[in-house]
Write an enzyme that holds these catalytic residues in place. Sequence first.
Site, PDB file in Angstrom:
ATOM      1  N   GLY B  17       0.838  -1.206   0.000  1.00  0.00           N
ATOM      2  CA  GLY B  17       0.000   0.000   0.000  1.00  0.00           C
ATOM      3  C   GLY B  17       0.865   1.245   0.000  1.00  0.00           C
ATOM      4  N   GLY B  19      -0.693   4.813  -0.071  1.00  0.00           N
ATOM      5  CA  GLY B  19      -1.428   6.073   0.126  1.00  0.00           C
ATOM      6  C   GLY B  19      -0.620   6.977   1.052  1.00  0.00           C
ATOM      7  N   TRP B  21      -0.862   7.325   4.322  1.00  0.00           N
ATOM      8  CA  TRP B  21      -0.452   6.599   5.519  1.00  0.00           C
ATOM      9  C   TRP B  21       0.508   5.463   5.157  1.00  0.00           C
ATOM     10  CZ3 TRP B  21       1.168   6.867   9.937  1.00  0.00           C
ATOM     11  CH2 TRP B  21       0.978   5.933  10.967  1.00  0.00           C
ATOM     12  N   GLY B  22       0.259   4.819   4.042  1.00  0.00           N
ATOM     13  CA  GLY B  22       1.175   3.777   3.589  1.00  0.00           C
ATOM     14  C   GLY B  22       2.584   4.316   3.386  1.00  0.00           C
ATOM     15  N   PHE B  49       0.001   0.780  -6.326  1.00  0.00           N
ATOM     16  CA  PHE B  49      -0.985   0.602  -7.383  1.00  0.00           C
ATOM     17  C   PHE B  49      -0.634   1.607  -8.481  1.00  0.00           C
ATOM     18  CE2 PHE B  49      -4.994   1.460  -9.534  1.00  0.00           C
ATOM     19  CZ  PHE B  49      -5.441   0.184  -9.762  1.00  0.00           C
ATOM     20  N   LYS B 272     -13.133   4.603  15.810  1.00  0.00           N
ATOM     21  CA  LYS B 272     -12.909   6.036  16.065  1.00  0.00           C
ATOM     22  C   LYS B 272     -13.261   6.875  14.837  1.00  0.00           C
ATOM     23  CE  LYS B 272      -9.006   6.134  13.615  1.00  0.00           C
ATOM     24  NZ  LYS B 272      -8.297   7.030  12.735  1.00  0.00           N
ATOM     25  N   ARG B 338      -9.240  13.199   8.578  1.00  0.00           N
ATOM     26  CA  ARG B 338     -10.006  13.491   7.362  1.00  0.00           C
ATOM     27  C   ARG B 338     -11.497  13.194   7.512  1.00  0.00           C
ATOM     28  NH1 ARG B 338      -7.677   9.550   2.804  1.00  0.00           N
ATOM     29  NH2 ARG B 338      -5.672  10.379   3.460  1.00  0.00           N
ATOM     30  N   ASN B 339     -11.856  12.173   8.317  1.00  0.00           N
ATOM     31  CA  ASN B 339     -13.279  11.918   8.526  1.00  0.00           C
ATOM     32  C   ASN B 339     -13.935  13.110   9.225  1.00  0.00           C
ATOM     33  OD1 ASN B 339     -13.856   8.941   7.721  1.00  0.00           O
ATOM     34  ND2 ASN B 339     -11.904   8.871   8.817  1.00  0.00           N
TER      35      ASN B 339
END
Lengths: 413, 413
Positions: B17, B19, B21-22, B49, B272, B338-339
């Site tokens: 991965g 992204g 965080w990856g 990817f 969370k 981000r959420n």
Amino acid sequence: MGSIAPYQRKHKITVVGSGNWGCAIAKIVAENAASNPDLFEEKVEMWVFEENVEVPQTSKNYNASNTGPQKLTEVINNVHENVKYLPGIQLPVNLHANPSLEDAVKDSTLLIFNLPHQFIIKTCEQIKGKILPYARGISCIKGVDVNGTGIHLFSETIGRILGIYCGALSGANIANEVAQEKWSETSVAYDPPHMDSQVPTPQRSPSSSTANLVEFQHKDTSGQISEVKLQALPSEYPPVDHAVLKTLFHRPYFHVRVVNDVAGVSISGALKNVVALAAGWVVGMGWGDNAKAAIMRVGLMEMVKFGDTFFSATIDNRTFTDESAGVADLITSSSGGRNFRCAKYSVERNQPIEEIERTELNGQKLQGTLTAVEVNSFLKNQGMEHEFPLFTAVFRILEGTMKVEEIPSYIER
Amino acid sequence: MGSIAPYQRKHKITVVGSGNWGCAIAKIVAENAASNPDLFEEKVEMWVFEENVEVPQTSKNYNASNTGPQKLTEVINNVHENVKYLPGIQLPVNLHANPSLEDAVKDSTLLIFNLPHQFIIKTCEQIKGKILPYARGISCIKGVDVNGTGIHLFSETIGRILGIYCGALSGANIANEVAQEKWSETSVAYDPPHMDSQVPTPQRSPSSSTANLVEFQHKDTSGQISEVKLQALPSEYPPVDHAVLKTLFHRPYFHVRVVNDVAGVSISGALKNVVALAAGWVVGMGWGDNAKAAIMRVGLMEMVKFGDTFFSATIDNRTFTDESAGVADLITSSSGGRNFRCAKYSVERNQPIEEIERTELNGQKLQGTLTAVEVNSFLKNQGMEHEFPLFTAVFRILEGTMKVEEIPSYIER
């Protein structure tokens, strides 16, 4: 809400203190007094430390033809706004500002203490013997009472000086937001000896009340048991129980949970201010949200440990994690609270925190700095500074012997 | 840090991965691989990817003579920056971006899974049987795997599909702040059966490794016990224990605590995000810090209850309150996550959250909305929606059958 049985007398309420949090709580209880006439006398007294103020031009109560200094109590009673400490908030008309402490507390059965913790002992000594002997107290004071090697809850200190039972109120309650009726939660802790309901005959006159003493065993914070004599509430009054306290404090915008853990609720309210200072410094450094969260995690663990270590006889650990007075208050205090903000500004502006206090707080003092010093003096006496590295770091940064940059390695376990 | 005994082989690390965080985690482990050559192979693989990207003019790696779309892996390997998902951060030169999943995981003993949770099962199925049978995994995935009536940790799902043991990493870690080397903490959870140290003879070749199966009893989340066969790590390798995992992830700016509670660490990381959505909506409404703190208190209690109810066999409640993966991650996710941000914008701009996702996340998806739907589908199946009013409220607001204004009365107990 109303009581089920009709009682001959109603509770008279006095709020002792009138800062921004004092006024916000006074507003709440005055609203509830007005809407629960079967339980409470409508007029709520609020003791105000008298001072001369000017109504600022920004106030809707500014009157161009009446400028110059006026007495704060008169301003509050005339225009129902504490223009100095809670400007912009309309206070209920049934809230009466009283410059005489003794007159304000006279004949009240419910005393709500809400003033900076450095003033509480002097204030209680002033009214000792001048209150109803069966009054009940609720302490909204953030802080712990440290003297010599001992540490006590302010609810205990108030109760001991006045010879009454005193519970506590604390929660995630930035005063200005509560005053603006933004939704929040709070914790009320109240766990008196089971006595009020055990008085069979109403005492017609307070003066005969000495016949009505109930002894109970009081286990203090060190686990020591002592005999305490409390005056039972005459049965003419609605009993002061969790339901009545909920009616006293609960509003549609102020959700109350009543619990038994007075120690947990009080300790949280004191210690979270110490953690909030560290959170403010770290954010002031520009270290971001992760760093702030790390400080708060460590702070919460030290709060729990402090309770476990020094109040193990009475405390319920879950208060810290489950109740508004615990983790929620820590969160809000480390976001918008004044200790957090002043600490943040102190780093950002490279000024001592006392300087920020002067410029930002309009005459009020931070509770966190005082509590940090007191907690440290207690921990030092116990030889336990190293067991509470974050609390110790806050003290050392305040006294100038440590830098904010040193926190991460200092608290790492 | 180094190992005490000299081992014949080193661990090869792959991050699955890439992204934001990856890449932040890949940066950390590549830094540690470089500085611990006795434990880890220097070159760290990262599966990317593949997609075509343009190096933005704002990047220091922008080259006016080489514009137009380039392959993301080539950009990363040439200029050591993930210009699309973690722009502005210099990645270590020993981190190798690999567009082939199968090639990236080949021969690796340490597999770190860090990709959006909707892709994890497909990805694992693609590499099943193509990894070292004694590899060990760490899941950095926020979310829970809900299928039919069951709910599983992603560490379990990964472990089951691949036939390996998989732990978890989660903490108060906004990716961009970690990438910028701002101080934070994290939790690594790892509690394999005691087997790695029990293999007396090193297995010279992976192909002979089938002789080296160790059976152990695996107690799954419903408390059911099943026999699982795991391949022991050959003793040529340093054992994968808490000390090695700390060496793998700990940096001066990234403080690691290694614990045993994989369930607690994983569940916290998933739930969370659901709470952070509610916190974002409430702040978007302008209700302030007290209201946000109230949401987080209720959310934390529901997280603990969820663990207690569905993962009681393995979970340690203190993870939620004591570890970075618990309360600290909830705090940071409900501040800068981000959420939280997208939910807040959604109210402020009066736009559906999917619209905010499109405009704010540069092609990535929110984990919280997906988790909220999955958790609700699981709770509905269990007939327990009403037991988790905040989680249920978040789902209903997402599906449009409830309003944010209804949260306070809906969650009041």
